[in-house]
Design a protein around this motif. Structure first.
Motif, PDB file in Angstrom:
ATOM      1  N   TYR A   8       0.596   7.450  -2.228  1.00 51.33           N
ATOM      2  CA  TYR A   8       0.204   7.287  -0.792  1.00 51.33           C
ATOM      3  C   TYR A   8       1.206   7.990   0.034  1.00 51.33           C
ATOM      4  CZ  TYR A   8      -0.962   5.180   3.619  1.00 51.33           C
ATOM      5  OH  TYR A   8      -1.454   5.100   5.079  1.00 51.33           O
ATOM      6  N   TYR A  17       0.832  -1.296  -0.052  1.00 51.44           N
ATOM      7  CA  TYR A  17       0.086  -0.016   0.006  1.00 51.44           C
ATOM      8  C   TYR A  17       0.897   1.249   0.031  1.00 51.44           C
ATOM      9  CZ  TYR A  17       1.116   0.881   4.940  1.00 51.44           C
ATOM     10  OH  TYR A  17       1.453   1.109   6.126  1.00 51.44           O
ATOM     11  N   ASN A  54      -6.587  -0.267  -3.833  1.00 45.98           N
ATOM     12  CA  ASN A  54      -6.321   0.345  -2.662  1.00 45.98           C
ATOM     13  C   ASN A  54      -7.771   1.537  -2.520  1.00 45.98           C
ATOM     14  OD1 ASN A  54      -4.061  -0.954  -2.170  1.00 45.98           O
ATOM     15  ND2 ASN A  54      -2.746   0.863  -3.030  1.00 45.98           N
TER      16      ASN A  54
END
Length: 134
Positions: A9, A4, A42
């Motif tokens: 991110y 992730y 995600n």
């Protein structure tokens, strides 16, 4: 590195810090670029990122963009019930209220409450443009 923890991110987390520091203008570019190449798997983090982008728009006095972007996050909330995204959307409502965009704040608050009452997968609101985010 965890799956992730992508560049998008990291950009989203850095931008969140800018918003928290009262510098939403510094967050906009990072959030916009970070969300462009988001991985579809995600989805919860995408919802958070979109809600943070909406907060940045609200913070720089772009209520229409804030409302529209929050709408994309609400579509994800309808599916995921992500508490992080919900919390961030409440912050968008607060920021819209603080900056004097009361009608946007009321509409977003109403739509968020309605979305949370709907069964999962029900689309909460329509937005003007289509997006790969939904």
């Amino acid at each position: 590195m965890s799956g992730y923890c992508t560049p998008g991110y990291i950009a989203m987390e850095a931008a969140h810090c800018w918003v928290q520091l009262g510098r939403p203008e510094a967050a906009l570019d990072d959030l916009q670029h970070g969300l462009e190449n988001w991985k579809p798997g995600n989805r919860r983090d995408l919802g958070v990122g979109l809600a943070r982008l909406a907060a940045a728009y609200a913070g720089v006095g772009q209520p229409d963009d804030a409302y529209e972007t929050a709408g994309h996050a609400l579509v994800i909330v309808a599916d995921t019930r992500s508490s992080r995204t919900i919390q961030q959307l409440h912050r968008v409502t607060e920021k819209l209220t603080q900056t004097g965009y009361l009608s946007h704040a009321r509409e977003l608050d109403h739509t968020l409450r309605r979305t949370l009452r709907l069964p999962e997968s029900a689309a909460p609101m329509k937005t003007r443009r289509t997006s790969e985010w939904n």
